[in-house]
Design a protein around this motif. Structure first.
Motif, PDB file in Angstrom:
ATOM      1  N   ASP A 174       3.749  -7.002   6.276  1.00 44.83           N
ATOM      2  CA  ASP A 174       2.635  -7.176   7.238  1.00 44.83           C
ATOM      3  C   ASP A 174       2.567  -5.886   8.187  1.00 44.83           C
ATOM      4  N   ASP A 175       1.290  -4.880   8.620  1.00 45.33           N
ATOM      5  CA  ASP A 175       1.629  -3.466   9.018  1.00 45.33           C
ATOM      6  C   ASP A 175       0.318  -4.269  10.057  1.00 45.33           C
ATOM      7  N   THR A 176       0.312  -5.565  10.101  1.00 46.77           N
ATOM      8  CA  THR A 176      -1.051  -5.963  10.997  1.00 46.77           C
ATOM      9  C   THR A 176      -2.355  -4.695  11.649  1.00 46.77           C
ATOM     10  N   CYS A 177      -2.374  -4.503  10.291  1.00 54.59           N
ATOM     11  CA  CYS A 177      -3.478  -3.516   9.924  1.00 54.59           C
ATOM     12  C   CYS A 177      -4.421  -3.548   8.751  1.00 54.59           C
ATOM     13  N   GLY A 178      -3.955  -5.100   7.615  1.00 53.10           N
ATOM     14  CA  GLY A 178      -4.972  -5.284   6.596  1.00 53.10           C
ATOM     15  C   GLY A 178      -3.756  -4.795   5.478  1.00 53.10           C
ATOM     16  N   ASN A 179      -2.308  -4.323   5.518  1.00 55.86           N
ATOM     17  CA  ASN A 179      -1.860  -3.863   4.279  1.00 55.86           C
ATOM     18  C   ASN A 179      -0.445  -4.410   4.435  1.00 55.86           C
ATOM     19  N   LEU A 180       0.527  -3.669   3.409  1.00 54.49           N
ATOM     20  CA  LEU A 180       1.580  -4.864   3.226  1.00 54.49           C
ATOM     21  C   LEU A 180       2.417  -3.278   2.495  1.00 54.49           C
ATOM     22  N   ILE A 181       3.237  -3.824   3.618  1.00 53.19           N
ATOM     23  CA  ILE A 181       3.927  -2.157   3.575  1.00 53.19           C
ATOM     24  C   ILE A 181       5.898  -2.658   3.079  1.00 53.19           C
ATOM     25  N   GLN A 182       6.367  -1.314   2.242  1.00 52.63           N
ATOM     26  CA  GLN A 182       7.736  -1.936   1.464  1.00 52.63           C
ATOM     27  C   GLN A 182       7.997  -0.877   2.088  1.00 52.63           C
ATOM     28  N   LEU A 183       9.481  -1.347   2.258  1.00 50.27           N
ATOM     29  CA  LEU A 183      10.698  -0.823   3.065  1.00 50.27           C
ATOM     30  C   LEU A 183      11.260  -0.489   1.616  1.00 50.27           C
ATOM     31  N   ILE A 184      12.509   0.663   1.690  1.00 49.44           N
ATOM     32  CA  ILE A 184      13.262   0.765   0.268  1.00 49.44           C
ATOM     33  C   ILE A 184      14.476   0.978   1.084  1.00 49.44           C
TER      34      ILE A 184
ATOM     35  N   ALA B   6       0.924  -1.256  -0.341  1.00 45.32           N
ATOM     36  CA  ALA B   6       0.050  -0.138   0.102  1.00 45.32           C
ATOM     37  C   ALA B   6       0.877   0.976  -0.034  1.00 45.32           C
ATOM     38  N   HIS B   7       2.208   1.204   0.634  1.00 43.01           N
ATOM     39  CA  HIS B   7       2.912   2.337   0.463  1.00 43.01           C
ATOM     40  C   HIS B   7       4.509   1.475   0.984  1.00 43.01           C
ATOM     41  N   SER B   8       5.245   2.803   0.588  1.00 45.69           N
ATOM     42  CA  SER B   8       6.612   2.333   0.344  1.00 45.69           C
ATOM     43  C   SER B   8       7.095   3.768   1.463  1.00 45.69           C
ATOM     44  N   PHE B   9       8.010   3.734   2.683  1.00 44.58           N
ATOM     45  CA  PHE B   9       9.051   3.674   3.320  1.00 44.58           C
ATOM     46  C   PHE B   9      10.150   3.318   3.015  1.00 44.58           C
ATOM     47  N   GLN B  10      11.132   4.808   2.870  1.00 46.10           N
ATOM     48  CA  GLN B  10      12.236   4.874   2.615  1.00 46.10           C
ATOM     49  C   GLN B  10      13.452   4.548   4.339  1.00 46.10           C
ATOM     50  N   VAL B  11      14.566   3.966   3.968  1.00 51.14           N
ATOM     51  CA  VAL B  11      15.185   3.730   5.320  1.00 51.14           C
ATOM     52  C   VAL B  11      16.738   3.872   5.326  1.00 51.14           C
ATOM     53  N   GLY B  12      17.636   4.260   6.307  1.00 54.33           N
ATOM     54  CA  GLY B  12      18.607   4.109   5.646  1.00 54.33           C
ATOM     55  C   GLY B  12      19.691   2.785   5.289  1.00 54.33           C
ATOM     56  N   SER B  13      19.106   2.423   6.223  1.00 56.20           N
ATOM     57  CA  SER B  13      20.079   1.036   6.163  1.00 56.20           C
ATOM     58  C   SER B  13      18.771  -0.571   6.482  1.00 56.20           C
ATOM     59  N   LEU B  14      18.843  -1.087   5.483  1.00 59.42           N
ATOM     60  CA  LEU B  14      17.601  -1.936   4.970  1.00 59.42           C
ATOM     61  C   LEU B  14      17.614  -3.000   6.216  1.00 59.42           C
ATOM     62  N   ASP B  15      19.267  -4.214   6.492  1.00 57.24           N
ATOM     63  CA  ASP B  15      19.694  -4.300   6.443  1.00 57.24           C
ATOM     64  C   ASP B  15      18.976  -4.606   9.002  1.00 57.24           C
ATOM     65  N   ALA B  16      19.406  -3.297   8.663  1.00 59.61           N
ATOM     66  CA  ALA B  16      19.437  -2.989  10.197  1.00 59.61           C
ATOM     67  C   ALA B  16      18.098  -2.711  10.310  1.00 59.61           C
ATOM     68  N   GLU B  17      17.562  -2.330   9.552  1.00 62.99           N
ATOM     69  CA  GLU B  17      15.428  -1.808  10.260  1.00 62.99           C
ATOM     70  C   GLU B  17      15.225  -3.430   9.879  1.00 62.99           C
ATOM     71  N   TRP B  18      15.173  -4.089   8.932  1.00 67.77           N
ATOM     72  CA  TRP B  18      14.804  -5.362   8.875  1.00 67.77           C
ATOM     73  C   TRP B  18      14.808  -6.577  10.070  1.00 67.77           C
ATOM     74  N   LYS B  19      16.394  -6.534  10.469  1.00 71.13           N
ATOM     75  CA  LYS B  19      16.409  -7.444  11.703  1.00 71.13           C
ATOM     76  C   LYS B  19      15.961  -6.586  13.192  1.00 71.13           C
ATOM     77  N   ARG B  20      15.623  -5.084  13.608  1.00 66.92           N
ATOM     78  CA  ARG B  20      15.012  -4.862  14.550  1.00 66.92           C
ATOM     79  C   ARG B  20      14.065  -4.978  13.939  1.00 66.92           C
ATOM     80  N   LEU B  21      12.744  -4.492  13.004  1.00 65.10           N
ATOM     81  CA  LEU B  21      11.579  -4.886  13.643  1.00 65.10           C
ATOM     82  C   LEU B  21      11.289  -6.748  12.897  1.00 65.10           C
ATOM     83  N   VAL B  22      12.202  -7.346  12.787  1.00 66.15           N
ATOM     84  CA  VAL B  22      11.999  -9.063  13.043  1.00 66.15           C
ATOM     85  C   VAL B  22      11.572  -8.638  14.231  1.00 66.15           C
ATOM     86  N   GLY B  23      12.571  -8.571  14.924  1.00 71.62           N
ATOM     87  CA  GLY B  23      13.315  -8.522  16.387  1.00 71.62           C
ATOM     88  C   GLY B  23      11.755  -8.186  17.454  1.00 71.62           C
TER      89      GLY B  23
END
Length: 135
Positions: A115-125, A77-94
């Motif tokens: 999955d944002d738990t609210c019925g949407n898929l969100i992309q990190l870039i 549904a949306h894309s959010f930009q991050v500085g480090s995908l790997d770091a953000e992915w690890k943080r969110l998985v944790g």
């Protein structure tokens, strides 16, 4: 001209507020009661005067089929930009976030989808510096 507010349909504003602030790290910008719902916007802590994301109640009859079709086809549904995908992915998985697409290289970007738990898929870039790409 610039984008001031964009919205994402959510099934439950309370759950969305908790996820988008406590898990993703946004902060509430507006929280104004409007009947049974709220004008509830969040912003990036890194850009508090930037674009607001409206956590919009998804009770209109067109919303469920629209969201179901996007999720079924794997379309974020949306894309959010991050500085480090790997770091953000690890943080969110944790933090217990469920990813439907783990980080992958896609040309000039690296991306992942959760999955944002609210019925949407969100992309990190994460933008990739072309000078550091290897051929």
């Amino acid at each position: 001209m610039r984008i001031y507010v964009t919205s994402i349909f959510v099934e439950d504003q309370d759950r969305a507020e908790k996820f988008y602030t406590d898990v993703l790290g946004f902060r509430v910008k507006n929280n104004i009661p409007l009947g049974e719902n709220r004008w509830l916007t969040v912003v990036s802590r890194e850009d508090p005067e930037g674009t607001e994301l409206l956590l919009e109640p998804g009770d209109h009859r067109a919303v469920k089929p629209y969201k179901d079709a996007l999720v079924a086809d794997g379309i974020p549904a949306h894309s959010f930009q991050v500085g480090s995908l790997d770091a953000e992915w690890k943080r969110l998985v944790g933090a217990g976030v469920s990813f439907v697409q783990e980080p992958l290289d896609a040309g000039s970007v690296r991306m992942a989808v959760f999955d944002d738990t609210c019925g949407n898929l969100i992309q990190l870039i994460e933008m990739v510096d072309p000078a550091t790409e290897q051929s």
